[in-house]
Scaffold this motif. Structure first.
Motif, PDB file in Angstrom:
ATOM      1  N   PHE A 138      47.122  47.377  49.761  1.00 12.44           N
ATOM      2  CA  PHE A 138      47.954  47.399  48.552  1.00 12.44           C
ATOM      3  C   PHE A 138      47.201  46.691  47.437  1.00 12.44           C
ATOM      4  O   PHE A 138      47.190  45.470  47.358  1.00 12.44           O
ATOM      5  CB  PHE A 138      49.305  46.714  48.811  1.00 12.44           C
ATOM      6  N   GLN A 139      46.561  47.479  46.587  1.00 13.77           N
ATOM      7  CA  GLN A 139      45.723  46.895  45.540  1.00 13.77           C
ATOM      8  C   GLN A 139      46.193  47.274  44.141  1.00 13.77           C
ATOM      9  O   GLN A 139      45.444  47.161  43.181  1.00 13.77           O
ATOM     10  CB  GLN A 139      44.270  47.312  45.758  1.00 13.77           C
ATOM     11  N   THR A 140      47.437  47.668  44.015  1.00 15.12           N
ATOM     12  CA  THR A 140      47.965  48.113  42.732  1.00 15.12           C
ATOM     13  C   THR A 140      47.858  47.026  41.664  1.00 15.12           C
ATOM     14  O   THR A 140      47.381  47.279  40.556  1.00 15.12           O
ATOM     15  CB  THR A 140      49.436  48.549  42.885  1.00 15.12           C
ATOM     16  N   ILE A 141      48.291  45.825  41.984  1.00 15.99           N
ATOM     17  CA  ILE A 141      48.243  44.732  40.997  1.00 15.99           C
ATOM     18  C   ILE A 141      46.793  44.381  40.672  1.00 15.99           C
ATOM     19  O   ILE A 141      46.416  44.265  39.511  1.00 15.99           O
ATOM     20  CB  ILE A 141      49.030  43.510  41.495  1.00 15.99           C
ATOM     21  N   SER A 142      45.967  44.235  41.695  1.00 10.99           N
ATOM     22  CA  SER A 142      44.562  43.893  41.472  1.00 10.99           C
ATOM     23  C   SER A 142      43.839  44.960  40.679  1.00 10.99           C
ATOM     24  O   SER A 142      43.006  44.648  39.823  1.00 10.99           O
ATOM     25  CB  SER A 142      43.859  43.677  42.814  1.00 10.99           C
ATOM     26  N   ASP A 143      44.128  46.223  40.949  1.00  9.02           N
ATOM     27  CA  ASP A 143      43.482  47.306  40.203  1.00  9.02           C
ATOM     28  C   ASP A 143      43.762  47.178  38.708  1.00  9.02           C
ATOM     29  O   ASP A 143      42.868  47.394  37.888  1.00  9.02           O
ATOM     30  CB  ASP A 143      43.951  48.674  40.703  1.00  9.02           C
ATOM     31  N   HIS A 144      44.973  46.799  38.344  1.00  8.85           N
ATOM     32  CA  HIS A 144      45.308  46.639  36.923  1.00  8.85           C
ATOM     33  C   HIS A 144      44.725  45.344  36.344  1.00  8.85           C
ATOM     34  O   HIS A 144      44.247  45.337  35.215  1.00  8.85           O
ATOM     35  CB  HIS A 144      46.825  46.682  36.721  1.00  8.85           C
ATOM     36  N   LEU A 145      44.760  44.268  37.098  1.00  8.43           N
ATOM     37  CA  LEU A 145      44.207  43.005  36.606  1.00  8.43           C
ATOM     38  C   LEU A 145      42.710  43.127  36.360  1.00  8.43           C
ATOM     39  O   LEU A 145      42.167  42.530  35.420  1.00  8.43           O
ATOM     40  CB  LEU A 145      44.484  41.869  37.593  1.00  8.43           C
ATOM     41  N   ARG A 146      42.043  43.904  37.190  1.00 10.38           N
ATOM     42  CA  ARG A 146      40.594  44.078  37.066  1.00 10.38           C
ATOM     43  C   ARG A 146      40.226  44.721  35.722  1.00 10.38           C
ATOM     44  O   ARG A 146      39.126  44.534  35.228  1.00 10.38           O
ATOM     45  CB  ARG A 146      40.097  44.940  38.221  1.00 10.38           C
ATOM     46  N   GLU A 147      41.141  45.466  35.143  1.00  7.20           N
ATOM     47  CA  GLU A 147      40.894  46.136  33.859  1.00  7.20           C
ATOM     48  C   GLU A 147      40.912  45.166  32.672  1.00  7.20           C
ATOM     49  O   GLU A 147      40.438  45.502  31.596  1.00  7.20           O
ATOM     50  CB  GLU A 147      41.922  47.242  33.634  1.00  7.20           C
ATOM     51  N   ASN A 148      41.461  43.960  32.880  1.00  2.00           N
ATOM     52  CA  ASN A 148      41.555  42.971  31.809  1.00  2.00           C
ATOM     53  C   ASN A 148      40.209  42.269  31.652  1.00  2.00           C
ATOM     54  O   ASN A 148      39.711  41.639  32.579  1.00  2.00           O
ATOM     55  CB  ASN A 148      42.658  41.963  32.134  1.00  2.00           C
ATOM     56  N   GLU A 149      39.629  42.361  30.460  1.00  2.00           N
ATOM     57  CA  GLU A 149      38.301  41.788  30.228  1.00  2.00           C
ATOM     58  C   GLU A 149      38.287  40.262  30.250  1.00  2.00           C
ATOM     59  O   GLU A 149      37.219  39.651  30.324  1.00  2.00           O
ATOM     60  CB  GLU A 149      37.738  42.294  28.909  1.00  2.00           C
ATOM     61  N   ASN A 150      39.449  39.629  30.208  1.00  4.76           N
ATOM     62  CA  ASN A 150      39.522  38.165  30.259  1.00  4.76           C
ATOM     63  C   ASN A 150      39.755  37.631  31.662  1.00  4.76           C
ATOM     64  O   ASN A 150      40.037  36.446  31.822  1.00  4.76           O
ATOM     65  CB  ASN A 150      40.628  37.666  29.322  1.00  4.76           C
ATOM     66  N   ILE A 151      39.671  38.516  32.650  1.00  2.00           N
ATOM     67  CA  ILE A 151      39.923  38.112  34.038  1.00  2.00           C
ATOM     68  C   ILE A 151      38.701  38.394  34.902  1.00  2.00           C
ATOM     69  O   ILE A 151      38.132  39.479  34.855  1.00  2.00           O
ATOM     70  CB  ILE A 151      41.146  38.855  34.621  1.00  2.00           C
ATOM     71  N   GLU A 152      38.309  37.385  35.672  1.00  2.00           N
ATOM     72  CA  GLU A 152      37.336  37.560  36.747  1.00  2.00           C
ATOM     73  C   GLU A 152      38.161  37.604  38.026  1.00  2.00           C
ATOM     74  O   GLU A 152      38.780  36.610  38.407  1.00  2.00           O
ATOM     75  CB  GLU A 152      36.359  36.384  36.792  1.00  2.00           C
ATOM     76  N   LEU A 153      38.201  38.743  38.696  1.00  2.00           N
ATOM     77  CA  LEU A 153      39.054  38.933  39.862  1.00  2.00           C
ATOM     78  C   LEU A 153      38.224  39.063  41.127  1.00  2.00           C
ATOM     79  O   LEU A 153      37.262  39.826  41.169  1.00  2.00           O
ATOM     80  CB  LEU A 153      39.922  40.180  39.692  1.00  2.00           C
TER      81      LEU A 153
END
Length: 137
Positions: A34-49
């Motif tokens: 289940f990577q739905t949340i991580s997939d979207h967070l990864r798109e944020n340029e201010n986040i290192e995930l």
């Protein structure tokens, strides 16, 4: 509900980024499939995930065992989160949080209590999402 949890984490991340003038480091523990949340967070340029799991589902997930964690993965993390972690690993996740001194978010299974809520975890309701949080000051 998942959109609301994602929005909360992203808003928290934006607060940390603006305060610290750098990307917010977020580690998801036990990502599974289940990577739905991580997939979207990864798109944020201010986040290192960084996503971790004992049995990585793909090449985007780092192998790690919370009972014998590679602390280099977590070093400098601002936020650690875990979605539906089994009760038996919650204490290990809290030990990682204690060593790193970061914010911890746990979204348990619906109607499930945390094994560690007595350690400062507080129930948070954000729109339709309910989760536990230990917020770094």
């Amino acid at each position: 509900m998942w959109d609301d949890l994602e929005e909360y984490i992203e808003n928290l991340s934006n607060d940390y980024s603006s305060k610290n003038n750098r990307k917010t480091k977020i580690v998801e523990i036990g990502v599974g499939k289940f990577q739905t949340i991580s997939d979207h967070l990864r798109e944020n340029e201010n986040i290192e995930l960084i996503m971790t799991d004992i049995d990585p589902a793909n090449e985007n997930v780092v192998k790690d065992d919370v009972f014998n964690p590679n602390m280099d993965i977590y070093k400098g993390a601002d936020i650690i989160f875990s979605i539906r972690p089994p009760g038996e690993i919650q204490e290990a996740i809290m030990k990682i949080r204690d060593e790193i001194d970061c914010t911890l978010i746990i979204k348990p299974l619906f109607n499930e209590d945390l094994n560690i809520k007595a350690k400062g975890m507080k129930l948070k309701n954000y729109n339709r999402a309910s989760f536990y949080i230990y917020q770094k000051e």
